[in-house]
Scaffold this active site. Structure first.
Site, PDB file in Angstrom:
ATOM      1  N   SER A   9      18.835 -23.473 -18.402  1.00  0.00           N
ATOM      2  CA  SER A   9      18.893 -22.018 -18.589  1.00  0.00           C
ATOM      3  C   SER A   9      17.475 -21.480 -18.662  1.00  0.00           C
ATOM      4  CB  SER A   9      19.641 -21.688 -19.877  1.00  0.00           C
ATOM      5  OG  SER A   9      19.344 -20.373 -20.281  1.00  0.00           O
ATOM      6  N   HIS A  34      20.402 -21.931 -14.161  1.00  0.00           N
ATOM      7  CA  HIS A  34      21.293 -20.988 -14.840  1.00  0.00           C
ATOM      8  C   HIS A  34      20.495 -19.736 -15.221  1.00  0.00           C
ATOM      9  CE1 HIS A  34      24.881 -20.004 -17.300  1.00  0.00           C
ATOM     10  NE2 HIS A  34      24.053 -19.578 -18.223  1.00  0.00           N
ATOM     11  N   ASP A  36      20.609 -16.178 -17.144  1.00  0.00           N
ATOM     12  CA  ASP A  36      21.329 -15.383 -18.141  1.00  0.00           C
ATOM     13  C   ASP A  36      20.947 -13.914 -18.052  1.00  0.00           C
ATOM     14  OD1 ASP A  36      20.965 -18.188 -20.192  1.00  0.00           O
ATOM     15  OD2 ASP A  36      22.909 -17.303 -19.638  1.00  0.00           O
ATOM     16  N   MET A  38      21.453 -10.257 -19.441  1.00  0.00           N
ATOM     17  CA  MET A  38      21.917  -9.570 -20.653  1.00  0.00           C
ATOM     18  C   MET A  38      21.486  -8.101 -20.601  1.00  0.00           C
ATOM     19  SD  MET A  38      20.769 -12.478 -23.386  1.00  0.00           S
ATOM     20  CE  MET A  38      21.349 -14.152 -23.281  1.00  0.00           C
ATOM     21  N   HIS A  67      24.945 -15.886 -14.782  1.00  0.00           N
ATOM     22  CA  HIS A  67      25.870 -15.613 -15.887  1.00  0.00           C
ATOM     23  C   HIS A  67      25.668 -14.165 -16.337  1.00  0.00           C
ATOM     24  CE1 HIS A  67      26.925 -16.669 -20.394  1.00  0.00           C
ATOM     25  NE2 HIS A  67      27.778 -15.821 -19.863  1.00  0.00           N
ATOM     26  N   MET A  69      26.242 -11.276 -18.645  1.00  0.00           N
ATOM     27  CA  MET A  69      26.671 -10.819 -19.977  1.00  0.00           C
ATOM     28  C   MET A  69      26.364  -9.322 -20.048  1.00  0.00           C
ATOM     29  SD  MET A  69      25.090 -14.066 -21.996  1.00  0.00           S
ATOM     30  CE  MET A  69      24.030 -14.470 -20.622  1.00  0.00           C
ATOM     31  N   MET A 140      32.031 -20.744 -23.427  1.00  0.00           N
ATOM     32  CA  MET A 140      30.867 -20.516 -24.280  1.00  0.00           C
ATOM     33  C   MET A 140      31.007 -21.346 -25.555  1.00  0.00           C
ATOM     34  SD  MET A 140      28.808 -18.661 -22.644  1.00  0.00           S
ATOM     35  CE  MET A 140      27.623 -18.588 -23.981  1.00  0.00           C
ATOM     36  N   ASP A 178      28.181 -23.939 -22.372  1.00  0.00           N
ATOM     37  CA  ASP A 178      26.915 -23.220 -22.491  1.00  0.00           C
ATOM     38  C   ASP A 178      26.654 -22.804 -23.928  1.00  0.00           C
ATOM     39  OD1 ASP A 178      25.805 -20.023 -20.976  1.00  0.00           O
ATOM     40  OD2 ASP A 178      24.711 -21.610 -22.013  1.00  0.00           O
ATOM     41  N   GLY A 179      25.535 -23.316 -24.502  1.00  0.00           N
ATOM     42  CA  GLY A 179      25.158 -22.930 -25.842  1.00  0.00           C
ATOM     43  C   GLY A 179      25.061 -24.129 -26.768  1.00  0.00           C
ATOM     44  N   GLY A 200      19.161 -24.822 -22.438  1.00  0.00           N
ATOM     45  CA  GLY A 200      17.888 -24.105 -22.440  1.00  0.00           C
ATOM     46  C   GLY A 200      16.882 -24.805 -23.320  1.00  0.00           C
TER      47      GLY A 200
HETATM   48  C1  DX5 Z   1      23.424 -17.542 -24.361  1.00  0.00           C
HETATM   49  C2  DX5 Z   1      23.246 -18.013 -22.946  1.00  0.00           C
HETATM   50  C3  DX5 Z   1      22.861 -19.463 -22.838  1.00  0.00           C
HETATM   51  C4  DX5 Z   1      21.598 -19.859 -23.592  1.00  0.00           C
HETATM   52  C5  DX5 Z   1      21.550 -21.360 -23.755  1.00  0.00           C
HETATM   53  O1  DX5 Z   1      24.052 -16.331 -24.390  1.00  0.00           O
HETATM   54  O2  DX5 Z   1      24.399 -17.770 -22.174  1.00  0.00           O
HETATM   55  O3  DX5 Z   1      22.774 -19.837 -21.475  1.00  0.00           O
HETATM   56  O4  DX5 Z   1      20.484 -19.381 -22.945  1.00  0.00           O
HETATM   57  O5  DX5 Z   1      20.468 -21.714 -24.538  1.00  0.00           O
HETATM   58  P1  DX5 Z   1      20.468 -22.979 -25.517  1.00  0.00           P
HETATM   59  O6  DX5 Z   1      20.698 -24.190 -24.646  1.00  0.00           O
HETATM   60  O7  DX5 Z   1      19.111 -22.945 -26.127  1.00  0.00           O
HETATM   61  O8  DX5 Z   1      21.581 -22.781 -26.498  1.00  0.00           O
HETATM   62 ZN    ZN Z   2      24.395 -18.609 -20.104  1.00  0.00          ZN
END
Ligand code: DX5
Ligand code: ZN
Length: 219
Positions: A9, A34, A36, A38, A67, A69, A140, A178-179, A200
């Site tokens: 990520s 990946h 993200d 937001m 992804h 969000m 998630m 993810d997470g 990430g």
């Molecule tokens: C959170 C994201 C994830 C996040 C993962 O909302 O969708 O992709 O960046 O990060 P880590 O691996 O540090 O939890």
């Molecule tokens: Zn993500």
């Protein structure tokens, strides 16, 4: 089952050296990147948009796993497809304010892989009607919005339900988590049926990306 897919990520990367970071994780053995997205509305954070995805596109031939969000993802699908997304994943929750089946068709029509995702508080039943229309189900394992959060092992029940659906209906469905994914939680997720891992912190906050990616694969 094929090799587990590892998707770093980019949210956890050093943005001042984004191009180098993308090239570095590709060399280190990543399968996908990946991204993200937001918007500060669907989640309580703001990350980046199509222009950054396009920048990442220019650095690598790896598939870009985008992804979303964001609210009204349907409005932005053409721009992310144009920017080079290979797969686009949208949220099923009402807070995303879109017509889910229509958006899934729109992603398909844009020539991208179709992904659907659910938050920890959302039950598996919410995505079940759409499983036949998608290529990727993202479960998630944290509430979305930030990296570096702890993994929620109670989400493994949904991974099991998805794996059972896959056995009974479509062996090609990718089950992504993810997470909070690290070597330990990756092993737990794979055991329950996940075959794609977003990570990430456990990659970008280490000094050795190749070792981190090997560890996620249990090597
Ligand atoms: C959170 C994201 C994830 C996040 C993962 O909302 O969708 O992709 O960046 O990060 P880590 O691996 O540090 O939890
Ligand atoms: Zn993500």
């Amino acid at each position: 089952m094929a090799q587990t897919i590892v998707a770093p990520s980019i949210l956890a990367a050093d943005f001042s050296r984004l191009a180098d970071e993308v090239v570095a994780v590709e060399k280190a053995g990543a399968d996908w990147i990946h991204c993200d997205i937001m918007d500060g509305h669907f989640v309580d954070n703001i990350s980046f948009g199509p222009a950054v995805v396009q920048t990442i596109r220019r650095q690598t031939g790896l598939p870009l796993d985008v992804h979303l969000m964001i609210q009204h993802p349907d409005h932005y699908i053409p721009r992310f497809a144009e920017a080079g997304a290979n797969s686009i994943t949208v949220h099923v929750e009402a807070e995303a304010q879109h017509d889910v089946p229509k958006t899934l068709q729109q992603i398909r029509a844009a020539g991208c892989g179709v992904g659907l995702t659910l938050n920890p508080a959302t039950s598996f039943e919410a995505v079940e009607p759409f499983l036949g229309e998608i290529d990727l189900l993202l479960i998630m394992t944290v509430h979305p919005g930030f990296g570096g959060q702890p993994f929620r092992s109670d989400m493994m029940e949904k991974v099991k339900q998805a794996a059972q659906w896959r056995r009974e209906h479509n062996e090609k469905l990718t089950i992504e988590v993810d997470g909070g994914i690290n070597a330990e939680t990756a092993a737990i997720s794979i055991q329950h049926g996940a075959n794609a891992l977003v990570a990430g912190t456990s990659i970008f906050h280490t000094g050795d990306y190749a070792a981190a990616i090997r560890a996620l694969r249990g090597r």
